[in-house]
Write a protein that holds these residues in place. Structure first.
Motif, PDB file in Angstrom:
ATOM      1  N   ARG A 184      13.034  37.633  28.890  1.00 56.32           N
ATOM      2  CA  ARG A 184      13.894  36.621  29.508  1.00 56.32           C
ATOM      3  C   ARG A 184      13.338  36.090  30.827  1.00 56.32           C
ATOM      4  O   ARG A 184      13.804  35.070  31.322  1.00 56.32           O
ATOM      5  N   ALA A 185      12.398  36.789  31.413  1.00 55.73           N
ATOM      6  CA  ALA A 185      11.889  36.421  32.748  1.00 55.73           C
ATOM      7  C   ALA A 185      11.268  35.025  32.730  1.00 55.73           C
ATOM      8  O   ALA A 185      10.507  34.687  31.829  1.00 55.73           O
ATOM      9  N   GLN A 186      11.582  34.252  33.755  1.00 46.44           N
ATOM     10  CA  GLN A 186      11.054  32.902  33.904  1.00 46.44           C
ATOM     11  C   GLN A 186      10.289  32.692  35.209  1.00 46.44           C
ATOM     12  O   GLN A 186       9.474  31.784  35.300  1.00 46.44           O
ATOM     13  N   HIS A 187      10.558  33.513  36.228  1.00 49.74           N
ATOM     14  CA  HIS A 187       9.952  33.300  37.544  1.00 49.74           C
ATOM     15  C   HIS A 187       9.262  34.537  38.101  1.00 49.74           C
ATOM     16  O   HIS A 187       8.116  34.477  38.509  1.00 49.74           O
ATOM     17  N   ASP A 188      10.016  35.635  38.138  1.00 48.31           N
ATOM     18  CA  ASP A 188       9.422  36.846  38.696  1.00 48.31           C
ATOM     19  C   ASP A 188       9.998  38.089  38.040  1.00 48.31           C
ATOM     20  O   ASP A 188      11.090  38.078  37.497  1.00 48.31           O
ATOM     21  N   VAL A 189       9.187  39.139  38.083  1.00 47.74           N
ATOM     22  CA  VAL A 189       9.584  40.457  37.585  1.00 47.74           C
ATOM     23  C   VAL A 189       9.353  41.434  38.721  1.00 47.74           C
ATOM     24  O   VAL A 189       8.276  41.448  39.332  1.00 47.74           O
ATOM     25  N   LEU A 190      10.358  42.231  39.002  1.00 50.88           N
ATOM     26  CA  LEU A 190      10.283  43.246  40.049  1.00 50.88           C
ATOM     27  C   LEU A 190      10.521  44.600  39.408  1.00 50.88           C
ATOM     28  O   LEU A 190      11.511  44.779  38.689  1.00 50.88           O
ATOM     29  N   ILE A 191       9.624  45.547  39.656  1.00 53.34           N
ATOM     30  CA  ILE A 191       9.744  46.877  39.062  1.00 53.34           C
ATOM     31  C   ILE A 191       9.659  47.922  40.161  1.00 53.34           C
ATOM     32  O   ILE A 191       8.718  47.922  40.946  1.00 53.34           O
TER      33      ILE A 191
END
Length: 170
Positions: free
Chosen positions: A34-41
């Motif tokens: 679903r991510a469109q801009h950023d992923v934070l883990i």
């Protein structure tokens, strides 16, 4: 209600509890998809996520290939597992080094035992304790995700770069 009206309405937030490792990884794949801009883990060492699995590598690489402005930021307590056990993910990180950054949390925060994977400002997976699969997937709920995103940003500011990628021959 007309179809156009439904399309213009915001999506209903979804919250679902997860109780197994397989469901946890499936939920993470849903969020990555679903991510469109950023992923934070934020994670201890990414071991439970199994980032070297083909589907996850494809989701991460596909996410970054779709738009040059997309970013992935990762905060780990211990990057050793990643460096030793996820060579394919290391290759993806090296390939997209302009868009992926990995940092290590400071010693005084290594007691934090929860993890989260967040996408944009609306979706995420929260694992309540790194040693237990019990988690929750949250979809389309910016109000729920906001405090976790703020927490990630605080952890990010306190953390330091940690991967030393070998780019010999490039």
């Amino acid at each position: 209600m007309a179809l156009a009206d439904k399309k213009d309405r915001p999506l209903e937030p979804t919250y679902k509890q997860i109780n197994s490792e397989a469901e946890y990884r499936e939920a993470c794949d849903t969020i990555l998809g679903r991510a469109q801009h950023d992923v934070l883990i934020f994670d201890r060492d990414l071991a439970a996520l199994q980032p070297g699995q083909k589907i996850r590598l494809e989701l991460l690489a596909g996410f970054l290939q779709a738009d040059a402005l997309r970013r992935i930021r990762i905060v780990l307590h211990d990057p050793v597992h990643l460096e030793r056990n996820a060579p394919r993910l290391i290759q993806v990180i090296a390939r997209f080094s302009h868009a992926i950054e990995v940092r290590q949390s400071p010693d005084n925060l290594r007691h934090l035992a929860d993890t989260h994977l967040l996408a944009d400002d609306s979706h995420g997976v929260r694992r309540f304790h790194v040693d237990q699969p019990r988690s929750a997937i949250i979809l389309d709920d910016p109000a729920y995700i906001h405090p976790w995103r703020q927490r990630f940003e605080e952890l990010w500011q306190l953390s330091h770069p940690c991967l030393r990628l070998n780019t010999t021959g490039l």
